[in-house]
Structure formats: C-alpha cells, structure tokens
Design an enzyme around this catalytic site. Structure first.
Site, mmCIF file in Angstrom:
data_model
loop_
_atom_site.group_PDB
_atom_site.id
_atom_site.type_symbol
_atom_site.label_atom_id
_atom_site.label_comp_id
_atom_site.label_asym_id
_atom_site.label_seq_id
_atom_site.Cartn_x
_atom_site.Cartn_y
_atom_site.Cartn_z
ATOM 1 N N TYR A 196 0.827 -1.237 0.042
ATOM 2 C CA TYR A 196 0.066 0.062 0.145
ATOM 3 C C TYR A 196 0.826 1.143 0.030
ATOM 4 O O TYR A 196 2.003 1.243 0.433
ATOM 5 C CB TYR A 196 -1.073 0.193 1.212
ATOM 6 C CG TYR A 196 -0.471 0.422 2.556
ATOM 7 C CD1 TYR A 196 -0.339 1.779 2.858
ATOM 8 C CD2 TYR A 196 -0.061 -0.708 3.268
ATOM 9 C CE1 TYR A 196 0.178 1.916 4.308
ATOM 10 C CE2 TYR A 196 0.470 -0.310 4.456
ATOM 11 C CZ TYR A 196 0.778 0.911 4.976
ATOM 12 O OH TYR A 196 1.056 1.205 6.188
ATOM 13 N N CYS A 197 0.330 2.353 -0.485
ATOM 14 C CA CYS A 197 1.035 3.519 -0.647
ATOM 15 C C CYS A 197 -0.206 4.585 0.061
ATOM 16 O O CYS A 197 -1.130 4.258 0.754
ATOM 17 C CB CYS A 197 1.418 3.926 -1.829
ATOM 18 S SG CYS A 197 0.247 3.884 -3.348
ATOM 19 N N ARG A 198 -0.063 6.165 -0.539
ATOM 20 C CA ARG A 198 -0.969 6.979 -0.273
ATOM 21 C C ARG A 198 -2.187 6.722 -0.946
ATOM 22 O O ARG A 198 -3.272 6.589 -0.101
ATOM 23 C CB ARG A 198 -0.383 8.296 -0.506
ATOM 24 C CG ARG A 198 -1.447 9.256 -0.171
ATOM 25 C CD ARG A 198 -0.551 10.708 -0.416
ATOM 26 N NE ARG A 198 -1.625 11.940 -0.167
ATOM 27 C CZ ARG A 198 -2.558 12.379 -1.168
ATOM 28 N NH1 ARG A 198 -2.823 11.844 -2.170
ATOM 29 N NH2 ARG A 198 -3.201 13.213 -0.914
#
Length: 112
Positions: free
Chosen positions: A66-68
C-alpha cells in the site's frame, strides 16, 4: 491498475480481523511513513523494492502493498509479478481509502 490484483479496505480489514497472516508493506516515502501506518505494516520505499526481490519471493505470507492512493503500490505489485511471478495484492485507494473506511492508523513503532 491493469494486471494487478487489488483488495479494498473493507476486505483487508476483514482478513486482518480474522487473524489471517498477511505481509503488509508500505511503499511510501520515509516522511509519509512517519505520519502513520496500518498496524503491523513494514516500511519498504518503492525505490527499494527491486533490491528486496529475493526476500519478497521467499515470503511465506501473502503480500499486500500500500501507499497513499494505490498508484505506487500498484507499481510494486506489477514489478514483483514481472520479475518473480509472485502476485501481491494492491490496497485499492491506499492508506487514504483505509482511513476513510474508518480503520485505524498508528504511529510506526520504530524509525524508518
């Protein structure tokens, strides 16, 4: 993202609540990581993923990147699949979707 398997925040929360073993990997920058993480996540900035392919390939637990917002983590999933054949899951909408779904974000337990 084309060719990448995704999981939404609600489904990820259900899996975690059920005790399913998952390897959560945060591919954001160090500054973003310091702002808060999904509980149990590990830090692996996107630019370091190519250096960690052997470790990722050997992972016993399914990987969720996951990221932003889901873009960088989608890239990590695609790269991993292309270079190792391992299919990781991308958290659709990233940590933003996680937070807006009412899920917990915590401070990292140690510096990145």
């Amino acid at each position: 993202m084309f060719g990448v398997q995704e999981i939404d925040a609600a489904s990820l929360q259900q899996k975690l609540a059920a005790g399913e073993k998952l390897r959560l990997i945060d591919v954001r920058s160090e500054g973003e990581f310091a702002q808060g993480i999904i509980p149990g996540a590990e830090f692996m900035p996107l630019h370091t993923v190519p250096l960690k392919l052997d470790d990722l390939k050997a992972s016993k637990d399914p990987i969720v990147f996951y990221c932003r917002s889901g873009n960088r983590s989608g890239q990590a999933c695609w790269f991993l699949k292309q270079h190792t054949g391992v299919e990781a899951l991308n958290l659709s909408g990233g940590i933003i979707a996680w937070y807006h779904s009412g899920n917990q974000i915590v401070a990292p337990t140690k510096a990145a």
